[in-house]
Design an enzyme around this catalytic site. Structure first.
Site, PDB file in Angstrom:
ATOM      1  N   SER A  83      45.453   7.179  43.622  1.00 41.48           N
ATOM      2  CA  SER A  83      44.941   5.826  43.716  1.00 41.48           C
ATOM      3  C   SER A  83      45.146   5.261  45.128  1.00 41.48           C
ATOM      4  O   SER A  83      44.758   5.881  46.107  1.00 41.48           O
ATOM      5  CB  SER A  83      45.633   4.970  42.654  1.00 41.48           C
ATOM      6  OG  SER A  83      45.037   3.701  42.547  1.00 41.48           O
ATOM      7  N   HIS A 106      39.968   7.062  43.001  1.00 45.58           N
ATOM      8  CA  HIS A 106      39.156   6.391  41.971  1.00 45.58           C
ATOM      9  C   HIS A 106      38.774   4.998  42.436  1.00 45.58           C
ATOM     10  O   HIS A 106      39.225   4.520  43.477  1.00 45.58           O
ATOM     11  CB  HIS A 106      39.900   6.345  40.627  1.00 45.58           C
ATOM     12  CG  HIS A 106      41.082   5.424  40.600  1.00 45.58           C
ATOM     13  ND1 HIS A 106      41.700   5.010  39.441  1.00 45.58           N
ATOM     14  CD2 HIS A 106      41.777   4.830  41.598  1.00 45.58           C
ATOM     15  CE1 HIS A 106      42.718   4.220  39.708  1.00 45.58           C
ATOM     16  NE2 HIS A 106      42.788   4.086  41.009  1.00 45.58           N
TER      17      HIS A 106
END
Length: 343
Positions: A83, A106
């Site tokens: 992330s 993401h």
């Protein structure tokens, strides 16, 4: 106040460690940027990452600061760079991944509550943030923006070999011991073998109470022993209507095995999380009871959803009519879906 980072001077430069959730415990990137900026001009930096992500705004600020740094920056992914942490990694002039390390990219996620205008504003903000992240990943990997955007939308995990092949890392290194109890299972596409490795690492840390929480043990030339206590939770802090897009799980409840300062910091973080959830659900008056009873965050969510379902009318796509509409969706269901982490 516990830190999620450490910056240490070395004879050959500086070592920067991010071994926790970025922006956790109420500590923002401001302190990180101040310490990094205090390094002598041209200082070589070894950035060691083992993080599930965190505040996207802090991550962007750290990425930009590292890109501005005059000295060479070498990023070592000592376990996980997921992330927001993977975006920070992209600031490295060289990115090194042990063979058993993972990198994940993401889309950013956030939580908004209010009018349709509020929802549109949040969606527009997330689109702008995602665009900024796409450019950073594309600049490092050499991939076109649309290909990177597709990888982000799919929540894509790369092992070390795949990351090097895709251009998100530069070279492989010898495997290292996984050293964090992150809740990787909260991500929708987390590799099963990674989840198992993290769980095993957590069990080993529990069996070694002499390891200081959050500490990094120097062994075989690299960090190997950061014991981090992370629980699954919501990824958003909402205070008085201000919503911040973040990937950070909720703080955990205090652990008696922690030193007094860490216990206090964890307790404060837990209390803030409860107050934020109560504000988000419009049930601020319930926070005192939750804190008095030392209620865990899962129980808090359940109680808030139940209270909201009783207090609020159902929402339908048309004007209200007498009786229950088959198209109506209970408020509790909507809040429950909102609370569910995207990753």
């Amino acid at each position: 106040m516990a830190n999620w980072y450490a910056i240490r001077a070395r004879s050959s430069g500086a070592e920067v460690s991010i071994y926790d959730e970025i922006g956790a415990y109420g500590v923002s990137a401001k302190g990180f940027l101040a310490e990094l900026g205090a390094l002598p001009e041209g200082t070589p930096v070894d950035l060691r990452l083992n993080s599930p992500g965190g505040s996207v705004f802090d991550a962007v600020a750290i990425y930009n600061a590292l890109k501005r740094h005059a000295g060479p920056v070498t990023v070592w992914i000592d376990g996980i760079a997921a992330s927001a942490a993977s975006y920070i990694a992209m600031a490295g002039d060289e990115i090194v991944m042990p063979e058993n390390a993972f990198l994940m990219i993401h889309d950013p996620s956030g939580l908004a509550m209010g009018t349709a205008s509020d929802m549109r504003a949040m969606a527009e903000a997330l689109d702008k943030i995602a665009g900024s992240l796409v450019r950073g990943y594309a600049a490092k990997s050499g991939k076109p923006d649309d290909e990177v955007a597709a990888l982000m939308a799919a929540e894509t995990w790369f092992d070390a070999g795949d990351a090097v092949a895709a251009g998100f890392a530069d070279r492989l290194a010898e495997p290292v011991r996984m050293a964090a109890r992150f809740d990787i299972a909260r991500f929708r596409n987390a590799p099963p073998d990674l989840i198992e490795a993290v769980e095993v690492a957590g069990d080993e840390d529990d069996a070694c109470p002499e390891t200081e929480p959050g500490a990094v043990a120097e062994e075989d030339g690299g960090p190997t022993g950061g014991a981090i206590d992370d629980s699954p939770g919501d990824a958003t802090a909402a205070l008085d209507g201000h919503v911040e897009a973040t990937d950070m799980p909720d703080p955990t409840t205090p652990d008696a095995s922690l030193d007094p300062e860490a216990t206090r910091a964890s307790g404060i973080a837990h209390a803030r999380a409860i107050v934020d959830l109560c504000r988000l659900a419009g049930q601020v008056q319930m926070a005192g009871r939750f804190l008095e009873q030392d209620t865990n965050l899962d129980e808090v969510r359940i109680a808030l959803l139940a209270a909201k379902a009783e207090a609020e009318p159902e929402i339908a796509g048309h004007h209200a009519q007498p009786g229950r509409s088959s198209a109506a969706r209970p408020w509790g269901e909507i809040v429950a879906r909102t609370f569910k982490l995207k990753g």
